[in-house]
Design a protein around this motif. Structure first.
Motif, PDB file in Angstrom:
ATOM      1  N   ASN A 434       0.812  -1.225   0.000  1.00 29.93           N
ATOM      2  CA  ASN A 434       0.000   0.000   0.000  1.00 29.93           C
ATOM      3  C   ASN A 434       0.839   1.266   0.000  1.00 29.93           C
ATOM      4  O   ASN A 434       0.302   2.371   0.028  1.00 29.93           O
ATOM      5  CB  ASN A 434      -0.933   0.004   1.213  1.00 29.93           C
ATOM      6  CG  ASN A 434      -1.872  -1.178   1.154  1.00 29.93           C
ATOM      7  OD1 ASN A 434      -2.439  -1.458   0.085  1.00 29.93           O
ATOM      8  ND2 ASN A 434      -1.985  -1.911   2.242  1.00 29.93           N
ATOM      9  N   SER A 435       2.137   1.093  -0.007  1.00 38.12           N
ATOM     10  CA  SER A 435       3.012   2.264  -0.047  1.00 38.12           C
ATOM     11  C   SER A 435       3.532   2.433  -1.476  1.00 38.12           C
ATOM     12  O   SER A 435       3.266   1.594  -2.334  1.00 38.12           O
ATOM     13  CB  SER A 435       4.149   2.046   0.940  1.00 38.12           C
ATOM     14  OG  SER A 435       4.814   3.247   1.156  1.00 38.12           O
ATOM     15  N   SER A 436       4.263   3.477  -1.756  1.00 30.99           N
ATOM     16  CA  SER A 436       4.715   3.685  -3.139  1.00 30.99           C
ATOM     17  C   SER A 436       6.182   4.103  -3.174  1.00 30.99           C
ATOM     18  O   SER A 436       6.759   4.498  -2.170  1.00 30.99           O
ATOM     19  CB  SER A 436       3.845   4.744  -3.804  1.00 30.99           C
ATOM     20  OG  SER A 436       3.909   5.918  -3.041  1.00 30.99           O
ATOM     21  N   PHE A 437       6.767   4.004  -4.368  1.00 33.94           N
ATOM     22  CA  PHE A 437       8.179   4.390  -4.533  1.00 33.94           C
ATOM     23  C   PHE A 437       8.293   5.410  -5.654  1.00 33.94           C
ATOM     24  O   PHE A 437       7.428   5.507  -6.518  1.00 33.94           O
ATOM     25  CB  PHE A 437       9.047   3.154  -4.850  1.00 33.94           C
ATOM     26  CG  PHE A 437       8.770   2.547  -6.207  1.00 33.94           C
ATOM     27  CD1 PHE A 437       9.445   2.993  -7.335  1.00 33.94           C
ATOM     28  CD2 PHE A 437       7.823   1.541  -6.359  1.00 33.94           C
ATOM     29  CE1 PHE A 437       9.180   2.440  -8.587  1.00 33.94           C
ATOM     30  CE2 PHE A 437       7.553   0.990  -7.599  1.00 33.94           C
ATOM     31  CZ  PHE A 437       8.239   1.439  -8.720  1.00 33.94           C
ATOM     32  N   GLN A 438       9.366   6.141  -5.628  1.00 37.18           N
ATOM     33  CA  GLN A 438       9.698   7.037  -6.739  1.00 37.18           C
ATOM     34  C   GLN A 438      11.214   6.986  -6.943  1.00 37.18           C
ATOM     35  O   GLN A 438      11.975   6.923  -5.979  1.00 37.18           O
ATOM     36  CB  GLN A 438       9.266   8.472  -6.432  1.00 37.18           C
ATOM     37  CG  GLN A 438       9.662   9.392  -7.571  1.00 37.18           C
ATOM     38  CD  GLN A 438       8.990  10.753  -7.525  1.00 37.18           C
ATOM     39  OE1 GLN A 438       8.365  11.097  -6.526  1.00 37.18           O
ATOM     40  NE2 GLN A 438       9.131  11.513  -8.594  1.00 37.18           N
ATOM     41  N   ILE A 439      11.618   6.987  -8.220  1.00 40.77           N
ATOM     42  CA  ILE A 439      13.046   6.840  -8.516  1.00 40.77           C
ATOM     43  C   ILE A 439      13.605   8.157  -9.041  1.00 40.77           C
ATOM     44  O   ILE A 439      13.039   8.753  -9.952  1.00 40.77           O
ATOM     45  CB  ILE A 439      13.254   5.734  -9.584  1.00 40.77           C
ATOM     46  CG1 ILE A 439      12.754   4.382  -9.051  1.00 40.77           C
ATOM     47  CG2 ILE A 439      14.717   5.657 -10.021  1.00 40.77           C
ATOM     48  CD1 ILE A 439      12.689   3.287 -10.093  1.00 40.77           C
ATOM     49  N   ASN A 440      14.707   8.588  -8.468  1.00 42.54           N
ATOM     50  CA  ASN A 440      15.472   9.653  -9.127  1.00 42.54           C
ATOM     51  C   ASN A 440      16.933   9.641  -8.709  1.00 42.54           C
ATOM     52  O   ASN A 440      17.281   9.110  -7.655  1.00 42.54           O
ATOM     53  CB  ASN A 440      14.853  11.054  -8.966  1.00 42.54           C
ATOM     54  CG  ASN A 440      14.301  11.257  -7.598  1.00 42.54           C
ATOM     55  OD1 ASN A 440      15.050  11.167  -6.644  1.00 42.54           O
ATOM     56  ND2 ASN A 440      12.997  11.475  -7.504  1.00 42.54           N
ATOM     57  N   ALA A 441      17.746  10.197  -9.594  1.00 39.89           N
ATOM     58  CA  ALA A 441      19.195  10.142  -9.409  1.00 39.89           C
ATOM     59  C   ALA A 441      19.624  10.864  -8.137  1.00 39.89           C
ATOM     60  O   ALA A 441      20.628  10.509  -7.527  1.00 39.89           O
ATOM     61  CB  ALA A 441      19.896  10.740 -10.627  1.00 39.89           C
ATOM     62  N   GLU A 442      18.850  11.885  -7.753  1.00 41.59           N
ATOM     63  CA  GLU A 442      19.232  12.650  -6.569  1.00 41.59           C
ATOM     64  C   GLU A 442      19.190  11.810  -5.304  1.00 41.59           C
ATOM     65  O   GLU A 442      19.991  11.996  -4.395  1.00 41.59           O
ATOM     66  CB  GLU A 442      18.275  13.834  -6.411  1.00 41.59           C
ATOM     67  CG  GLU A 442      18.989  15.126  -6.635  1.00 41.59           C
ATOM     68  CD  GLU A 442      18.043  16.298  -6.593  1.00 41.59           C
ATOM     69  OE1 GLU A 442      17.109  16.300  -5.776  1.00 41.59           O
ATOM     70  OE2 GLU A 442      18.273  17.197  -7.418  1.00 41.59           O
TER      71      GLU A 442
END
Ligand SMILES: NC(=O)NCCC(=O)O
Ligand SMILES: [Zn+2]
Ligand SMILES: [Zn+2]
Length: 524
Positions: A434-442
């Motif tokens: 039920n949680s989420s992820f986000q990808i970024n280089a920072e």
């Protein structure tokens, strides 16, 4: 210190006993003699490839001691509430290149930074490719063992074979019998550096078979690629798009078909790394349908991305997507996903081989000089969950199979790895659906300054990673120490070799049968 080596061989971090004292050769810290905490993971859905159930998992000394409902423990045990979450085996990435010397530079993630990134994304073991040094496998093994001294998670090695002579054949014996390597990779591309010809491929396949080692191929027709590159240069196409245009899927399909047929001729199992196209997967599907033992490994970039970014007008943006075989047109990604969900392809790797923007810029005037490779070791588990489980293409058990269990079985380390079973290593993740992820280089943990999945979001977040009984990732914090990772030797003759001898006997008696019939005819 005078010491005698009398403990099990663990690769670079050997342990010595001197009287009653134990020493470790690791240059960095080694936690092997520090007791790991006792942990109880309570109330989660424990998912294995064969089964899932709501249960507790009790861990001591880095090992899973019990998996059952309602385990009671004393106050000194750390309890993690996993209610409503999935408790799964840590990921095993079958395909990485940390600190790899390649195309005039070196991959920027080393055995510490790459593994730290992996642990934050729920991968607890990886298998890296050792490159020979001046053609010597032993020297290659020594060099990679040194690189791996700073490891913070468990790892194994495949080995590349880039030339053929008696020394290489003898060293293959040593690698399998004394060094824990049970797979050898043959590059059918990279003409002028790693590429081998069919004669070597046959010699190598025969040797692999005799040792019970799995033959792996990078399947692209290297001569065809060289011709494709010449065509691009003649047309004045020098940018990253030239990479995709010069090595079309048919060159991958051709090499895949050739490797499959040569493996069938020798009657040895085959593992095709980074399957990127419909052309290659159809060859694998056909071979498997006919009963041949062929394993196909797509990589997360091939499942998630398409080639369009290679046409981005900004060189650095486009160059970060350059890998081989290339990321294909939209449509290949969907086909690879379907093949994975239906069992035509068996497991997902990453081919994590990172170069930063400055390194990618080596090819600013000529796409042939852009170091090949993309990131993925940190993102694989989240992306595969979101892409395959959240969309209903596969179950949570399938997820465990394609990210962990199949790899452990193929490389013969199951059920020590790839399972949540009593006696298995405590390599465990807790995923909150039920949680989420986000990808970024920072915010990523890799050393590279770009990310091919920049901005991607998805459902399902790995909240906890436990590596051999130690909590290394929790509340968004990574607790890792160089020198704590262990080399995992992988024994030969996995299940893929069962019955190969019987097939050989049947084949040789079929050759003799006509002769026997002729003798009988002459006699009567
Ligand atoms: N794949 C890639 O582009 N780089 C790593 C080397 C290889 O696996 O071919
Ligand atoms: Zn490759
Ligand atoms: Zn690779």
């Amino acid at each position: 210190m005078s010491a005698t080596l009398d403990l099990e061989y663990y690769g670079p971090t050997s342990h010595f006993r001197d009287g009653n004292l134990l020493f470790c050769t690791a240059e960095y810290g080694c936690l092997d003699f520090v007791p790991s905490p006792k942990i109880l993971i309570k109330g989660g859905t424990v998912v294995n490839a064969h089964h899932h159930e709501v249960a507790d998992v009790y861990i001591e000394d880095g090992i899973i001691i019990a998996v059952q409902p309602n385990i009671n423990v004393s106050d000194d045990v750390r309890v993690i509430d996993a209610t409503g979450k999935y408790v799964m085996p840590g990921g095993i990435d079958p395909h990485t290149h940390l600190e790899m010397e390649f195309m005039g530079t070196e991959a920027i993630d080393d055995f510490f930074s790459g593994q730290a990134a992996a642990l934050s994304g729920g991968t607890t073991m990886h298998i890296d490719f050792v490159l020979p040094v001046n053609g010597s496998l032993s020297a290659g093994f020594e060099a990679y063992s040194r690189k791996a001294e700073k490891s913070c998670m468990d790892y194994g090695f495949h080995m590349a074979i880039t030339k053929w002579d008696d020394d290489v054949a003898r060293d293959m014996d040593i690698m399998v019998k004394e060094r824990g390597i049970n797979s050898f990779k043959f590059f059918m591309a990279y003409k002028g550096s790693f590429m081998i010809n069919d004669e070597l491929l046959l010699e190598g396949f025969k040797k692999c078979k005799s040792l019970g080692a799995l033959a792996q191929v990078h399947a692209e027709n290297g001569d065809g690629v060289a011709e494709g590159q010449r065509r691009m240069i003649e047309l004045g196409i020098m940018g990253p798009e030239g990479h995709a245009l010069s090595r079309p899927p048919l060159l991958e399909g051709e090499a895949t078909a050739r490797a499959i047929r040569l493996a069938a001729f020798v009657n040895t199992p085959l593992y095709v790394v980074h399957v990127m196209s419909i052309d290659a997967l159809e060859e694998i599907a056909q071979a498997r349908k006919s009963g041949q033992r062929v394993i196909g490994e797509p990589v997360v970039s091939g499942l998630v991305l398409d080639e369009s970014k290679l046409w981005d007008p900004d060189f650095i943006t486009a160059a970060k997507y350059v890998m081989s075989p290339p990321i294909r047109k939209s449509g290949h990604d969907k086909a690879l996903q379907g093949a994975l969900s239906s069992g035509i392809l068996q497991l997902v790797g990453t081919d994590h081989c990172t170069f930063n923007s400055a390194q990618k810029a080596m090819g600013i005037h000529d796409f042939r000089k852009i170091p090949n490779g993309v990131n993925g070791i940190e993102e694989r588990m989240h992306l595969v969950w979101d892409l395959m489980v959240e969309t209903g293409q596969i179950s949570a058990s399938d997820f465990v199979r394609i990210t962990s269990t199949a790899c452990a079985q193929i490389f013969n380390i199951y059920p020590r790895k790839g399972a949540i079973l009593t006696g298995s290593d405590a390599d465990i993740i807790i995923l909150n659906p039920n949680s989420s992820f986000q990808i970024n280089a920072e915010s990523h943990h890799s050393r590279t300054d770009t990310n091919v999945y920049e901005g991607k979001r998805g459902k399902g977040k790995i909240e906890v990673t436990i590596s051999r009984g130690r909590i290394v990732w929790e509340n968004g914090e990574l607790k890792v120490e160089p020198g704590t990772g262990r080399y995992v030797p992988m024994p030969p003759f996995s299940y893929l070799f069962d019955g190969i001898d019987k097939m050989d006997s049947a084949y040789y008696s079929s050759l003799h049968a006509p002769v026997q019939r002729m003798i009988k005819t002459v006699e009567s």
